[in-house]
Design a protein around this motif. Structure first.
Motif, PDB file in Angstrom:
ATOM      1  N   VAL A  96       0.858  -1.185   0.000  1.00 44.77           N
ATOM      2  CA  VAL A  96       0.000   0.000   0.000  1.00 44.77           C
ATOM      3  C   VAL A  96       0.894   1.235   0.000  1.00 44.77           C
ATOM      4  CG1 VAL A  96      -1.809   1.268   1.208  1.00 44.77           C
ATOM      5  CG2 VAL A  96      -1.804  -1.238   1.253  1.00 44.77           C
ATOM      6  N   THR A  97       0.812   2.015  -1.064  1.00 42.65           N
ATOM      7  CA  THR A  97       1.707   3.162  -1.216  1.00 42.65           C
ATOM      8  C   THR A  97       1.033   4.501  -0.943  1.00 42.65           C
ATOM      9  OG1 THR A  97       1.213   3.283  -3.586  1.00 42.65           O
ATOM     10  CG2 THR A  97       3.099   1.934  -2.913  1.00 42.65           C
ATOM     11  N   LYS A  98      -0.307   4.507  -0.916  1.00 43.14           N
ATOM     12  CA  LYS A  98      -1.010   5.777  -0.734  1.00 43.14           C
ATOM     13  C   LYS A  98      -2.407   5.507  -0.211  1.00 43.14           C
ATOM     14  CE  LYS A  98      -1.878  10.119  -3.252  1.00 43.14           C
ATOM     15  NZ  LYS A  98      -1.780  10.793  -4.570  1.00 43.14           N
ATOM     16  N   ALA A  99      -2.932   6.397   0.631  1.00 35.95           N
ATOM     17  CA  ALA A  99      -4.300   6.330   1.122  1.00 35.95           C
ATOM     18  C   ALA A  99      -5.057   7.543   0.598  1.00 35.95           C
ATOM     19  CB  ALA A  99      -4.330   6.297   2.638  1.00 35.95           C
ATOM     20  N   VAL A 100      -6.181   7.321  -0.077  1.00 31.92           N
ATOM     21  CA  VAL A 100      -6.919   8.406  -0.720  1.00 31.92           C
ATOM     22  C   VAL A 100      -8.408   8.257  -0.443  1.00 31.92           C
ATOM     23  CG1 VAL A 100      -5.200   8.685  -2.548  1.00 31.92           C
ATOM     24  CG2 VAL A 100      -7.089   7.071  -2.867  1.00 31.92           C
ATOM     25  N   ALA A 101      -9.166   9.275  -0.816  1.00 28.75           N
ATOM     26  CA  ALA A 101     -10.609   9.266  -0.587  1.00 28.75           C
ATOM     27  C   ALA A 101     -11.350   8.424  -1.627  1.00 28.75           C
ATOM     28  CB  ALA A 101     -11.149  10.693  -0.580  1.00 28.75           C
ATOM     29  N   THR A 102     -10.892   8.447  -2.877  1.00 22.58           N
ATOM     30  CA  THR A 102     -11.546   7.705  -3.951  1.00 22.58           C
ATOM     31  C   THR A 102     -10.499   7.039  -4.835  1.00 22.58           C
ATOM     32  OG1 THR A 102     -11.568   9.587  -5.490  1.00 22.58           O
ATOM     33  CG2 THR A 102     -13.448   9.362  -4.006  1.00 22.58           C
ATOM     34  N   CYS A 138      -4.082   2.481  -2.179  1.00 23.99           N
ATOM     35  CA  CYS A 138      -3.553   2.218  -3.518  1.00 23.99           C
ATOM     36  C   CYS A 138      -2.331   1.310  -3.366  1.00 23.99           C
ATOM     37  CB  CYS A 138      -3.139   3.507  -4.201  1.00 23.99           C
ATOM     38  SG  CYS A 138      -4.340   4.867  -4.043  1.00 23.99           S
ATOM     39  N   ALA A 139      -2.395   0.116  -3.928  1.00 26.52           N
ATOM     40  CA  ALA A 139      -1.300  -0.851  -3.745  1.00 26.52           C
ATOM     41  C   ALA A 139      -0.664  -1.191  -5.078  1.00 26.52           C
ATOM     42  CB  ALA A 139      -1.841  -2.115  -3.076  1.00 26.52           C
ATOM     43  N   ARG A 140       0.654  -1.395  -5.031  1.00 27.85           N
ATOM     44  CA  ARG A 140       1.422  -1.760  -6.222  1.00 27.85           C
ATOM     45  C   ARG A 140       2.059  -3.122  -5.995  1.00 27.85           C
ATOM     46  NH1 ARG A 140       6.710  -1.575  -5.178  1.00 27.85           N
ATOM     47  NH2 ARG A 140       7.485  -0.267  -3.473  1.00 27.85           N
TER      48      ARG A 140
END
Length: 215
Positions: A183-189, A211-213
């Motif tokens: 998980v590289t980022k946490a976002v609303a959508t 958001c995972a890579r």
């Protein structure tokens, strides 16, 4: 090391051409995204009973410590050589309905209500609640990439379980399963995730989409 299951949805990954499936949805109390499955990772549970004969006036208040025993957790002075974990947050009620623990919490202790029948002034009563705990010494499974803790956060790694689920594992490969995504980022959508995103992991809270890579 305690791990929890989370629902996930493959992301449309450009050159790979992955098909977008179900979206993510947060736990009760958080925002939602899409029409995916609604279950988030369950609150961690105390693996052993609690002993409420403690060191402080309030059982397991913030900054107080507990020892680890084979059959119980006991409140103890943080200066004791037997102290093993510190309370970083303390809330009444249940973890499912109450505030979330801090991101790097290692584990959660669930405290049952106790009201001794002979307690005249109420000093011995312990209300239902939960304590967010942090080990005094490493390892810290709640740290990013640590492979455990009650929450999934940016920097954590997961592997596929099948049936639309993933499970957290240590990013350094020291867990039972090798990591497949980070998980590289946490976002609303989901639209806010980077183009290289290969997987959406539901995190809950105000930024419920992880958001995972691939790793």
């Amino acid at each position: 090391m305690r791990v929890r299951t989370k629902w996930w949805a493959p992301a449309a990954a450009g050159a790979v051409g992955a098909v977008l499936l179900t979206g993510c949805q947060s736990a009760p109390g958080g925002g939602s995204e899409g029409e995916g499955r609604s279950l988030d990772r369950a609150p961690a549970v105390s693996p052993t009973p609690l002993r409420t004969s403690g060191h402080g006036a309030v059982f397991l208040a913030v900054d107080e410590c507990s020892s680890f025993g084979r059959t119980s957790f006991t409140e103890i002075s943080c200066a004791s050589e037997r102290a093993a974990a510190r309370v970083v947050a303390r809330h009444d009620g249940t973890a499912r309905d109450g505030p979330r623990c801090p991101a790097t919490t290692d584990f959660v202790l669930h405290i049952s209500e106790q009201r001794p029948s002979l307690d005249e002034d109420g000093d011995g009563a312990v209300p239902q609640g939960y304590a967010c705990m942090r080990h005094l010494q490493p390892p810290h499974p709640g740290d990013p990439g640590g492979g455990g803790g009650p929450r999934t956060i940016v920097g954590d790694c997961v592997y596929e379980l099948g049936d639309g689920k993933v499970r957290e594992t240590a990013c350094d490969g020291s867990g039972e399963k090798r990591p497949q995504f980070e998980v590289t980022k946490a976002v609303a959508t989901r639209s806010e995730c980077p183009a290289a995103t290969a997987l959406y992991v539901r995190l809950g809270g105000t930024a419920p989409v992880g958001c995972a890579r691939p790793v």
